[in-house]
Design a protein around this motif. Structure first.
Motif, PDB file in Angstrom:
ATOM      1  N   GLN A 103       0.835  -1.188   0.000  1.00 54.13           N
ATOM      2  CA  GLN A 103       0.000   0.000   0.000  1.00 54.13           C
ATOM      3  C   GLN A 103       0.874   1.244   0.000  1.00 54.13           C
ATOM      4  O   GLN A 103       1.859   1.318   0.735  1.00 54.13           O
ATOM      5  CB  GLN A 103      -0.922   0.013   1.218  1.00 54.13           C
ATOM      6  CG  GLN A 103      -2.014  -1.048   1.142  1.00 54.13           C
ATOM      7  CD  GLN A 103      -3.018  -0.930   2.259  1.00 54.13           C
ATOM      8  OE1 GLN A 103      -3.250   0.149   2.821  1.00 54.13           O
ATOM      9  NE2 GLN A 103      -3.635  -2.051   2.606  1.00 54.13           N
ATOM     10  N   TYR A 104       0.471   2.211  -0.814  1.00 52.68           N
ATOM     11  CA  TYR A 104       1.147   3.500  -0.882  1.00 52.68           C
ATOM     12  C   TYR A 104       0.176   4.564  -0.402  1.00 52.68           C
ATOM     13  O   TYR A 104      -1.008   4.532  -0.733  1.00 52.68           O
ATOM     14  CB  TYR A 104       1.621   3.784  -2.307  1.00 52.68           C
ATOM     15  CG  TYR A 104       2.645   2.793  -2.793  1.00 52.68           C
ATOM     16  CD1 TYR A 104       2.261   1.663  -3.508  1.00 52.68           C
ATOM     17  CD2 TYR A 104       3.996   2.951  -2.498  1.00 52.68           C
ATOM     18  CE1 TYR A 104       3.187   0.735  -3.929  1.00 52.68           C
ATOM     19  CE2 TYR A 104       4.938   2.023  -2.918  1.00 52.68           C
ATOM     20  CZ  TYR A 104       4.520   0.914  -3.630  1.00 52.68           C
ATOM     21  OH  TYR A 104       5.451  -0.013  -4.041  1.00 52.68           O
ATOM     22  N   PHE A 105       0.718   5.498   0.366  1.00 50.03           N
ATOM     23  CA  PHE A 105      -0.134   6.450   1.071  1.00 50.03           C
ATOM     24  C   PHE A 105      -0.073   7.846   0.475  1.00 50.03           C
ATOM     25  O   PHE A 105       0.970   8.286  -0.009  1.00 50.03           O
ATOM     26  CB  PHE A 105       0.270   6.521   2.545  1.00 50.03           C
ATOM     27  CG  PHE A 105      -0.158   5.316   3.317  1.00 50.03           C
ATOM     28  CD1 PHE A 105       0.574   4.134   3.270  1.00 50.03           C
ATOM     29  CD2 PHE A 105      -1.308   5.343   4.079  1.00 50.03           C
ATOM     30  CE1 PHE A 105       0.165   3.012   3.964  1.00 50.03           C
ATOM     31  CE2 PHE A 105      -1.724   4.229   4.779  1.00 50.03           C
ATOM     32  CZ  PHE A 105      -0.985   3.056   4.716  1.00 50.03           C
ATOM     33  N   GLY A 106      -1.202   8.530   0.579  1.00 43.18           N
ATOM     34  CA  GLY A 106      -1.257   9.931   0.243  1.00 43.18           C
ATOM     35  C   GLY A 106      -0.662  10.780   1.359  1.00 43.18           C
ATOM     36  O   GLY A 106      -0.293  10.264   2.419  1.00 43.18           O
ATOM     37  N   PRO A 107      -0.596  12.096   1.157  1.00 44.89           N
ATOM     38  CA  PRO A 107       0.032  12.982   2.140  1.00 44.89           C
ATOM     39  C   PRO A 107      -0.822  13.245   3.374  1.00 44.89           C
ATOM     40  O   PRO A 107      -0.330  13.787   4.354  1.00 44.89           O
ATOM     41  CB  PRO A 107       0.247  14.270   1.349  1.00 44.89           C
ATOM     42  CG  PRO A 107      -0.803  14.238   0.295  1.00 44.89           C
ATOM     43  CD  PRO A 107      -0.992  12.793  -0.068  1.00 44.89           C
TER      44      PRO A 107
END
Lengths: 113, 113
Positions: free
Chosen positions: A102-106
């Motif tokens: 999973q890659y996260f937003g800011p």
């Protein structure tokens, strides 16, 4: 990895109001998620945003309080409804493409007065 | 159910010293393990991950972690700390097909000049 943006980056809201947070990805992704990070705490999964159908909520989170939309494979919204000071948190979206990572937003920093 | 325990909510090291952040997991199935870093006022950035294969994994910024099944551990290390490493670090676990990430409580790393 995908480039993820969130709007707004921060907001200060009055109790009883609602705020809609947007998450935009620069490429199509299979999975999108919404997390809450309360002050000084770790991340807790709110729900999985499903494209074209109702989101899947985790225990302790309900659709009436956190309605979620996902109209396509690159966009989702999370609404925090009828806010109280206890809703003051960072709200993060994350994305996953067919796999494990999973890659996260800011994040969106919400303060409720 | 899966869980993650990070030993030490705060770790402080001197610049140039070894960084060791501890993570132990519980999982009834082969785990996928992750380390994320969160700099002040930012979202989460993936440092490194273990899914299958080589148990010593290298990540960004000189960090590495070793998966030890017998110890159910996935500790994060860096040989020489830099001031820019000051941040919050999160260990997380999932497994194949699960999608849901379970996070530890986080470790705040402070670097002393």
């Amino acid at each position: 990895s995908a480039v993820i943006s969130q709007k707004p980056s921060r907001d200060i809201c009055q109790r009883g109001t609602s705020l809609t947070i947007q998450c935009q990805v620069d490429s199509q992704v299979t999975m999108m998620f919404w997390y809450r990070q309360q002050p000084g705490q770790s991340l807790t999964l709110i729900a999985t945003a499903n494209q074209g159908s109702e989101a899947t909520y985790e225990s302790g989170f309900v659709i009436d309080k956190f309605p979620i939309s996902r109209p396509n494979l690159t966009f989702s919204t999370l609404t925090v409804s009828n806010m109280s000071p206890e809703d003051s948190s960072i709200y993060l979206c994350s994305v996953s493409q067919l796999g494990d990572t999973q890659y996260f937003g800011p994040g969106t920093r919400l303060t409720v007065l | 159910a899966q869980s993650v325990t990070q030993l030490g909510s705060h770790v402080s090291v001197s610049e140039g010293a070894l960084v060791l952040l501890r993570c132990n997991y519980s999982s009834s199935v082969p785990p996928y393990l992750f380390w994320y870093v969160q700099y002040p006022n930012q979202g989460l950035q993936l440092l490194l991950k273990y899914t299958t294969g080589a148990t010593l994994v290298k990540g960004i910024n000189g960090f590495e972690a070793e998966f030890k099944k017998s110890e159910t551990s996935f500790h994060l290390t860096k040989p020489s700390a830099h001031m820019s490493d000051a941040a919050e670090y999160f260990c997380a676990v999932t497994h194949q097909g699960a999608q849901k990430l379970v996070f530890g409580q986080g470790t705040r790393l402070t670097i002393n000049p």
